[in-house]
Design an enzyme around this catalytic site. Structure first.
Site, mmCIF file in Angstrom:
data_model
loop_
_atom_site.group_PDB
_atom_site.id
_atom_site.type_symbol
_atom_site.label_atom_id
_atom_site.label_comp_id
_atom_site.label_asym_id
_atom_site.label_seq_id
_atom_site.Cartn_x
_atom_site.Cartn_y
_atom_site.Cartn_z
ATOM 1 N N PHE A 7 41.947 90.330 22.438
ATOM 2 C CA PHE A 7 42.073 91.388 21.462
ATOM 3 C C PHE A 7 42.474 90.174 20.004
ATOM 4 O O PHE A 7 42.786 90.580 18.835
ATOM 5 C CB PHE A 7 42.502 92.538 20.852
ATOM 6 C CG PHE A 7 42.110 93.298 22.426
ATOM 7 C CD1 PHE A 7 40.809 94.083 21.928
ATOM 8 C CD2 PHE A 7 43.416 93.483 23.627
ATOM 9 C CE1 PHE A 7 41.116 94.177 23.307
ATOM 10 C CE2 PHE A 7 43.097 94.283 24.512
ATOM 11 C CZ PHE A 7 42.024 94.540 24.966
ATOM 12 N N ILE A 26 37.296 88.166 28.602
ATOM 13 C CA ILE A 26 38.291 88.301 28.218
ATOM 14 C C ILE A 26 37.907 90.167 28.547
ATOM 15 O O ILE A 26 39.252 91.061 28.167
ATOM 16 C CB ILE A 26 38.613 88.090 26.625
ATOM 17 C CG1 ILE A 26 38.035 88.692 25.735
ATOM 18 C CG2 ILE A 26 39.083 86.632 26.970
ATOM 19 C CD1 ILE A 26 38.282 87.981 24.444
ATOM 20 N N GLY A 27 37.300 90.208 29.484
ATOM 21 C CA GLY A 27 36.994 91.504 29.547
ATOM 22 C C GLY A 27 35.177 92.110 28.718
ATOM 23 O O GLY A 27 35.254 92.856 29.299
ATOM 24 N N GLN A 58 32.217 97.768 24.714
ATOM 25 C CA GLN A 58 33.373 96.595 23.408
ATOM 26 C C GLN A 58 32.904 98.224 22.775
ATOM 27 O O GLN A 58 34.154 97.377 21.967
ATOM 28 C CB GLN A 58 32.246 95.417 23.186
ATOM 29 C CG GLN A 58 32.267 94.461 23.992
ATOM 30 C CD GLN A 58 33.675 94.328 24.523
ATOM 31 O OE1 GLN A 58 33.849 93.597 23.137
ATOM 32 N NE2 GLN A 58 34.363 94.215 25.480
ATOM 33 N N GLY A 84 27.648 90.040 17.459
ATOM 34 C CA GLY A 84 28.565 90.067 18.137
ATOM 35 C C GLY A 84 29.189 91.351 17.960
ATOM 36 O O GLY A 84 29.206 92.231 17.278
ATOM 37 N N GLY A 87 32.499 92.632 19.623
ATOM 38 C CA GLY A 87 33.685 92.915 19.886
ATOM 39 C C GLY A 87 34.514 93.133 18.801
ATOM 40 O O GLY A 87 35.444 94.235 19.494
ATOM 41 N N GLU A 88 34.800 93.040 18.038
ATOM 42 C CA GLU A 88 34.814 93.823 16.095
ATOM 43 C C GLU A 88 34.512 95.011 15.616
ATOM 44 O O GLU A 88 35.339 95.175 15.061
ATOM 45 C CB GLU A 88 35.271 92.488 16.069
ATOM 46 C CG GLU A 88 36.760 91.893 16.309
ATOM 47 C CD GLU A 88 36.478 90.586 15.624
ATOM 48 O OE1 GLU A 88 37.668 90.005 15.356
ATOM 49 O OE2 GLU A 88 35.526 89.403 15.745
#
Lengths: 156, 756
Positions: free
Chosen positions: B255, B481-482, B657, B720, B722-723
């Site tokens: 994270f 990282i997952g 995610q 992406g 992830g965020e």
């Protein structure tokens, strides 16, 4: 002191165990069983959950001496040879695993829940797993995994 | 309208592997306990290190008494600034060498008597067992001469100075005269928000095992950036990069917290060098809080002016955030306000205070997560003022081009996200009057907010090897990282080469592999995908070149663009042959190709693109809360996120995610805050019992969906993910609470005292 207990069906001993040493420490550092994770050392996160005489406990909160003569079962002891337990299978299949660090503790906890309650309700699952923190998955898929494992177990 | 897809409904054209909810390749290792994380490797003679943390915020060490620690049986060494071998200082940062950004702080640990933050490691104990090291560390006595320290963010906020812009991140900007337009606006809101510091709390605490063999160094560590870690260690310890090997096959969550190099890593390597033993330094949870930076606190002002129809005439968004005197990352707090609304005038400013605290660092969607809380809360408040539905207000102000500079969006589907999301969530059931919806003792509220996160790629070097027996090996030093890094690249490779998924193995997590992008900025998957696509194409070209040499090959005279990769070979209609046949005829046992772009070419392409386009992942959050009318307790009872994240490669890992981001955002909204003592600068809640991350029982069913329209400028059209999930979440909760109770909470987290 020397501590002797059964881990995943095998008798194991550890020597020179310090009085304040945790069961988690003995498993990870002395017996080569790092499946149970060390993430908070205060019983908050559930990553180190193992069975002690059939009851799930946070191994970080159990003194190693308390395990003397008792039965410990860790995540490493849930599969039968190559055959994964229904809970392990369901976690991988449902997308309930991401970074994987909370996974062993959650699997032990979920394994216990569906052994006690054949078809747990969502509220029962959430309550049972409330002591197992996960920072990746958002929990939803863990719920799916427990439901699926319970269904499969009930069908066998 | 285009067909919409959910995680359980792969695209209709996803007949191959991309787009499918494929099981992750490391599921078995992670569910059986076989996966070995950084702290779980063993070396003969391995010693264990523990840190002694400073107890003052700023000062000089006057004396260190290590006698009691040294007297403990099993203690090997106690390192302090008086006896530790020197490390080189952290490098000057430069955008031409991105790994120069790797250092979490500029402190030369154990090479100085200076203390820069409350918690800085000032001694390291090395012992035969972890418990001995920890016990002995508690016996080290340090005397300090304290110096005045600036540690209180709230008190220092008025003294903030302007943030500098960089090539990648403008710190402010103006379009027209927003101040005058706000004053003239018939309807306006002007609000001041605060957000607290936060910590990542990845489940795996940081751990390092360092092993020296002469001048060669091997490091086991869970990192989000293998290449940066390797380069940084080589630089600090004065050895060539090729002498450093970083092994990081499993990372227990990151994270952002494992994106940079922090004290524990450097001190493990230093301790191993000083004692000539392999050394493991596994941080306690408290140790992570003391030595790894977290998210900056912010103070923000958002002022919006509108005409009576709800068209924005003014948007003002200003922020104050922190960095430390010893480093830290200036965040793009107001970034979302550059992109979200077509306001006639815009005024954006970011300012910073520099504190005597541990350097802040990236935490999931730095800038955008906190900035979107303020902007999206203010939009909701404006909708209340105007008496307009908050979705309608956003629809009216949806820009055709990027509002600040008129650049084109590569892709923008926020209108669709709201439209489809509202339908699925049942938004029309919402009675807009605050406090009007009830369920027994619970006040029910519904809120929306926009999610928005800029899309990046980073370059990756990838090799792909195809053996005559059909086995394919993809090699790239990615970080798992997952996110399912190996899994999604295996899917892409299988499709590109036309081979079964089971035939593809992806090797990651080792600095000996071709360099990968870091797992940060939601950029890893796209960057690696570009390298994989390039390598696969070259590999197919080699296969075709071999085939064309044979007079009897059905591929003679064909060009790659006319061929389809399927069934383990290349085909034109029904005619073609397998790779195995091509290799056998040529007497070869394998083919290998490398793909990727160099850094300079990559930077040139990126800057060129940025001049023309704006691209981002985005979405619409729909939140329902229940607030106890007597106690103020807030329960999130329903959630739906409808995202535009380009093409989704793996529906299972993608959903994870997005959902994980939403839950971290719910934590941000309701429970998470790192408490810093304003007098001493010491973190007061460095544990999972006092820093509250959401637990299973806090979280309702969360529906995530996506529109699944490929972005035309990204590899395979993917953005992406992830965020983007965390952005806008705290605002959606705050807006739902406003609807339930009539109270606008401006200060996160929304604890019950703020609702009584």
């Amino acid at each position: 002191m020397r501590v002797t207990f059964t881990v995943n069906g095998r008798e194991e001993s550890a020597d020179n165990v310090w009085e304040g040493e945790s069961l988690l420490y003995v498993l990870r550092e002395r017996l080569g069983l790092p499946g149970s994770k060390n993430a908070c050392e205060q019983g908050e996160c559930g990553s180190c959950m193992v069975y002690l005489d059939g009851v799930p406990v946070c191994a970080c909160l159990v003194a190693a001496g308390q395990a003397e003569g008792r039965q410990v079962r860790t995540v490493e002891g849930l599969a039968e040879g190559d055959r994964l337990d229904a809970v392990q299978e369901a976690f991988a299949e449902c997308g309930a695993v991401q970074c994987g660090f909370c996974t062993p503790g959650l699997i032990v906890q979920a394994h216990d829940l569906i052994a006690r309650v054949e078809r747990p309700s969502d509220a029962e699952i959430r309550e049972a797993l409330a002591g197992n923190l996960c920072r990746c998955t958002g929990y939803e898929k863990i719920l799916d995994a427990v439901r699926l494992a319970a269904r499969r177990k009930a069908a066998t | 309208m285009t067909t919409k897809y959910a995680e359980t409904e792969p695209r209709q054209d996803a007949v191959k592997h991309v787009g499918r909810p494929v099981d992750r390749v490391d599921g078995r290792a992670k569910t059986t306990g076989e996966a070995r994380y950084a702290a779980e490797h063993r070396y003969p003679g391995m010693a264990h290190a523990a840190l002694v943390h400073a107890t003052v915020a700023r000062g000089r060490i006057e004396a260190v008494d290590t006698e009691a620690a040294r007297a403990v049986p099993g203690v090997i060494e106690v390192l302090t600034h008086e006896n530790a071998p020197a490390m080189k200082p952290a490098p000057k940062t430069s955008l031409m060498n991105l790994s120069s950004l790797a250092s979490g702080t500029t402190v030369s640990y154990l090479a100085t008597d200076e203390v820069h933050w409350n918690g800085q490691p000032v001694a390291v104990v090395v012992a035969e067992t972890p418990e001995t090291a920890r016990h002995a560390a508690s016996l080290v006595r340090v005397a300090y001469r304290e110096l005045p320290a600036v540690v209180d963010f709230a008190a220092e906020e008025p003294n903030a100075s302007p943030q500098k812009s960089s090539v990648l991140q403008p710190a402010g900007g103006d379009k027209g005269d927003a101040v005058a337009a706000l004053a003239a606006a018939p309807v306006s809101v002007d609000l001041r928000f605060t957000t607290p510091p936060e910590h990542h709390n990845a489940m795996e605490p940081h751990a390092t095992i360092a092993v020296w063999d002469g001048d060669r160094l091997t490091v086991h560590e869970g990192t989000q950036n293998i290449a940066w870690l390797r380069a940084h260690l080589a630089q600090r310890f004065g050895i060539p990069e090729r002498a450093v090997r970083v092994l990081s096959p499993y990372v227990g969550g990151g994270f952002g917290g494992k994106g940079f190099v922090w004290a524990g890593t450097l001190l493990a390597v230093l301790a191993a060098r000083a004692t000539a033993r392999p050394v493991r330094l596994a941080l306690t949870r408290e140790g992570v809080y003391r030595t790894v930076g977290g998210r900056t606190p912010t103070v923000q002002r958002v002022a919006l002016g509108a005409d009576g129809d709800g068209d924005l005439t003014a948007l003002i968004h200003t922020s104050v955030a922190m960095t430390a005197r010893i480093g830290g990352m200036p965040e793009g707090v107001v970034s979302s306000s550059r992109h979200l609304y077509d306001a006639a005038t815009i005024h954006l400013r970011q300012r910073l205070v520099r504190l005597d605290l541990l350097a802040n660092t990236a935490m999931r969607a730095p800038g955008d997560s906190v900035g979107s809380f303020a902007l999206e809360s203010a939009m909701d408040e404006l909708a209340c003022e105007l008496g307009i539905d908050p979705i309608e207000l956003r629809r009216r102000n949806e820009p055709e081009r990027n509002p600040m500079d008129g650049k084109r969006f590569t892709h923008r589907m926020l209108r669709e996200a709201y439209e489809v999301g509202a339908e699925r969530f049942g938004w029309r059931e919402r009675d807009p009057r605050p406090g009007s919806m009830r369920d027994g003792r619970w006040l029910v509220g519904m809120g929306v907010a926009t999610a928005y996160h800029p899309s990046l790629t980073m370059p990756a070097d990838v090799t792909v090897r195809l053996a005559a027996d059909g086995a394919v090996v993809v090699r790239c030093a990615l970080q798992e990282i997952g996110v399912g890094a190996a899994t999604v690249q295996a899917q892409i490779t299988a499709d590109e080469l036309g081979v079964p998924l089971e035939a593809v193995r992806v090797e990651i997590g080792d600095s000996e592999l071709p360099a990968g992008p870091g797992a940060g900025g939601s950029a890893q998957t796209a960057g690696a995908a570009a390298g994989v696509l390039d390598a696969c194409r070259k590999l197919k070209e080699s296969a075709l070149a071999l085939a064309r040499r044979a007079p009897d090959s059905p591929l003679r005279g064909r060009r790659l663009d006319d061929l389809e990769a399927r069934d383990g070979g290349l085909y034109h209609g029904g005619r073609g042959e397998t790779y195995a046949a091509i290799l056998a005829r040529a007497g070869r046992d394998h083919l290998e190709a490398g793909g990727g772009t160099g850094m300079l070419k990559f930077l040139a392409k990126t800057l060129n693109e940025r001049r023309r386009w704006v691209k981002a992942a985005s979405g619409a959050h729909f939140c329902e809360v229940r607030v106890d009318r007597d106690t103020g307790e807030v329960r999130v009872s329903r959630w739906l996120g409808m995202f535009d994240v380009g093409r989704v490669i793996n529906a299972k890992t993608a959903a994870g995610q997005l959902r994980g981001g939403i839950v971290m955002g719910i934590g941000m909204a309701l429970t998470e805050a790192t408490q810093v003592d304003p007098r001493t600068g010491r973190i007061m809640n460095p544990s999972l019992s006092e820093y509250h991350v959401p637990v299973h029982a806090d979280i309702p069913r969360i529906d995530v969906h996506w529109l699944d329209e490929p972005d035309p400028t990204m590899p395979l059209g993917l953005l992406g993910i992830g965020e983007v999930g965390i952005t806008g979440v705290a605002a959606a909760v705050a807006n739902a609470v406003r609807h339930a109770t009539g109270k606008r909470v401006l200060d996160l987290p929304i604890t019950l005292d703020k609702l009584l």
